[in-house]
Enzyme design. Structure first.
Site, short mmCIF file in Angstrom:
data_model
loop_
_atom_site.label_atom_id
_atom_site.label_comp_id
_atom_site.label_asym_id
_atom_site.label_seq_id
_atom_site.Cartn_x
_atom_site.Cartn_y
_atom_site.Cartn_z
CB SER A 98 -1.00 -0.11 1.39
OG SER A 98 -1.82 0.73 0.94
CG ASP B 29 -6.71 -3.21 -3.40
OD1 ASP B 29 -7.38 -2.63 -2.64
OD2 ASP B 29 -5.65 -2.78 -3.38
CG HIS C 33 -4.99 -3.16 0.06
ND1 HIS C 33 -4.70 -2.42 -1.18
CD2 HIS C 33 -4.40 -2.73 1.00
CE1 HIS C 33 -4.09 -1.34 -0.33
NE2 HIS C 33 -3.85 -1.46 0.69
#
Ligand code: NAG
Length: 636
Positions: A188, A395, A453
């Site tokens: 991320s 994601d 994710h």
């Protein structure tokens, strides 16, 4: 701004100028300078739920970085007691994103060996990455998780300098590891941290006159990274279309497209003007596209906790406006675990902090206003290190379409993007297809199927195979009439001839397992299609009935009470809290019902061409969504 930059430079010079002198006055935390002061020897459930051999060597604590502003970084190191050869001489640092989200997410829900059960006790993660090298989870930047400081980082350069200081402290504590091959891994927003850290590390290695340690950085491994906001901001609508979340027939398609086109204007400005101020590591205008996507695709007839797509996994739902902030469910156990006095003592914390998954104040300070997005450094980094980018394909927020788009635009190794017609391999792990992979000129892209994710959360064992890709421990298989495969195997896999794949033979040495592969797309049988249609019809009628009933109670839909999302945007970039004045969507519930039951296969083919989105469908005359952002206004 200039004043602040100078003040920072002055401070940085003061603090960094003479690390060795400083070292004499208490290099470590209060705890001391010996490894055993940091040993983790017990945790709730450790001896009940772990086989003796599975208990890793663990060290944890808060290392002092800077005396003057009381900066301490928390780390947790895991080392396998019985190392496979490929794990020797390797250290993986894992960083979570946020900004301000602690890396204990990684340790306790993703790549680390520990999971927390409903009794708030530790259990063993069979897919832990510590089998592939020592792995160290670090809460950073300062004031994230159990790390603390009187100051906050505002720019990404600061983050990387401070991480270098952490590495110096860490390897001073574990000098036997200082020569290790280093892999910087994370997820991320760490897609910003990691390249920034790599850049400072490589630059420091070259400054021979400096009396600072050099580190052997070999690879960056970034999962669902927030790396190039431009292409990633423009990926939300194409992704949502591809995933079947929305289509051009949606009643709010035009508004969504308007938001998308406004984002495109922000992006175009940076293309015309390469000044750092033109870039937005987080653009509110582009973030709006995601906010609106989640807003318009709500299913207001669903149960409260099923209303909104989960932005980290579009196959899941959450309440609005959380849209994934309550996920993953393991948080419910991790939270009390890390807040327990016993655990904090086990982790050798000297300064106990009430554990929060994400710190809002870290995120609000780290504006990165004078930082280029990390994609800027990729061409230089790729000259020296391998970069592996992987994306869990479910994601939304850092989706793989954005990942592919940014590579397509990137110029490195004398060429733009991957070569046209580059072989795309199916990635098989243990004989099953789990994604596809493209690799060229030190850059590798992996799309991981059936993963969110947080790839190691959904696919722990498979995600560990990503390190085999980093280490080049795979076999390339090309068979007539079949897609070529890149095959990795579980650690400790025994070949047919009985020898272990322990990495001693070098790369590309695995033998294909004798498992038959079925890589054809899953086709629903006709009968089940008919049943599905009947189910769908029944459900639509039911919903119609409920709505009719509902209509008799209320003449118009209840207004949407917008609760401000919690300040710390989890796992990713800040939330644009600008939805207050938006009207309730008037979408027909039939279209909603259809969209609800449309569950496309989550395995995507590689994206070939850009998705047509009918740009220029409208001008920008959408007064409802005037975006006021001081970030954007400051641009000239
Ligand atoms: C890939 O990395 C190596 C060093 O690891 C470097 O020598 C080589 O030039 C790089 N290739 C490209 C295309 O950048």
């Amino acid at each position: 701004m200039i004043l602040r930059t100078w003040a920072f430079l002055f401070w940085a010079v003061l603090t960094l100028a003479n690390p060795l002198k400083r070292a004499k006055t208490g290099l470590y935390g209060k705890r001391g300078s010996s490894q055993k002061d940091y040993a983790v020897t017990s945790l709730p459930g450790l001896f009940d739920n772990f086989a003796e051999d599975d208990i890793p060597l663990m060290f944890a604590g808060q290392l002092k970085l800077f005396e003057e502003n009381n900066t301490h970084y928390f780390f947790w190191k895991f080392e396998d007691k019985h190392k496979f050869p490929q794990a020797e001489n390797k250290t993986i640092f894992w960083l979570n994103g946020g900004p301000g989200c602690l890396s204990m997410d990684g340790a306790l829900m993703e790549s680390g060996p520990i999971r927390i059960n409903d009794d708030h006790k530790v259990t063993y993660n069979e897919g832990s990455w510590h089998k592939q090298g020592n792995i160290v989870f670090v809460d950073q930047p300062a004031n994230t998780g159990f790390s603390y400081s009187n100051g906050f980082d505002e720019e990404l350069d600061q983050v990387s300098w401070h991480f270098m200081r952490f590495m110096d402290r860490y390897f001073a504590l574990f000098p036997e590891d200082a020569h290790h091959e280093i892999i910087l891994a994370g997820e991320s927003y760490a897609g910003q941290y990691i390249p920034y850290i790599a850049r400072v590390l490589l630059a420091r290695n070259k400054r021979a006159e400096q009396d600072l340690p050099k580190y052997n950085l070999t690879a960056l491994l970034i999962g669902n990274g927030w790396i190039s906001p431009n292409e990633q901001g423009l990926s939300y609508v194409p992704y949502a279309v591809q995933a079947g979340m929305i289509s051009e027939h949606h009643p709010h398609w035009k508004e969504l497209l308007d938001a998308h086109n406004q984002c495109r204007e922000v992006v175009d400005r940076t293309n015309n003007d390469d000044l750092v101020q033109a870039y937005k590591v987080v653009s509110r205008v582009c973030d709006e596209v995601l906010s609106k996507l989640l807003f318009y695709t709500r299913d207001t007839f669903a149960a409260k906790d099923q209303e909104c797509f989960n932005m980290y996994d579009y196959t899941l739902k959450d309440n609005y406006p959380s849209c994934g902030m309550n996920w993953p469910p393991d948080l419910a156990n991790v939270n009390p675990f890390l807040r327990s006095e016993e655990v904090m003592a086990d982790l050798n914390l000297e300064v106990q902090r009430l554990w929060h998954e994400c710190s809002g104040s870290v995120g609000s300070h780290l504006k990165a206003k004078n930082s280029y997005p990390s994609i800027k450094f990729f061409p230089d980094l790729l000259l020296e290190v391998e970069i592996v980018l992987f994306h869990g394909n479910r994601d939304i927020i850092c989706n793989y379409i954005g990942g592919e788009a940014m590579i397509k635009k990137l110029e490195w190794g004398g060429q733009r993007g991957f070569t046209e017609g580059l072989t795309v391999f199916d990635w098989t792990h243990d004989g099953t297809v789990h994604g596809y992979i493209k690799s060229e000129r030190n850059l590798t892209f992996v799309n991981v199927f059936e993963a969110s994710h947080m790839v190691p959360f959904d696919q722990p064992e498979v995600s560990r195979g990503l390190l085999d890709i980093v280490y080049k421990r795979f076999e390339l298989v090309e068979k007539d009439g079949k897609k070529p495969e890149l095959a990795t195997m579980p650690v400790g896999y025994t070949k047919e001839d009985g020898s272990k794949t322990d990495g001693t033979e070098g790369s590309h040495t695995l033998t294909r397992p004798t498992i038959s592969l079925d890589t054809s797309p899953v086709e629903l049988p006709h009968t089940s299609r008919i049943i599905r249609l009947i189910q769908l019809a029944v459900i639509i009628i039911l919903i119609w009935g409920i709505c009719a009933l509902y209509a008799t109670y209320k003449s118009k839909p209840a207004s949407i009470i917008k609760t401000k999302p919690s300040s710390g945007r989890k796992k990713n970039v800040q939330w644009a809290d600008q939805l207050e004045d938006e009207p309730a969507p008037q979408g027909s519930f039939i279209s909603k019902a259809f969209s609800k039951f449309k569950r496309p296969d989550t395995r995507y083919e590689p994206v070939g061409n850009d998705i047509e989105m009918g740009e220029n469908v409208s001008g920008s005359g959408n007064d409802e969504f005037i975006i006021s952002s001081d970030d954007e206004e400051n641009r000239t």
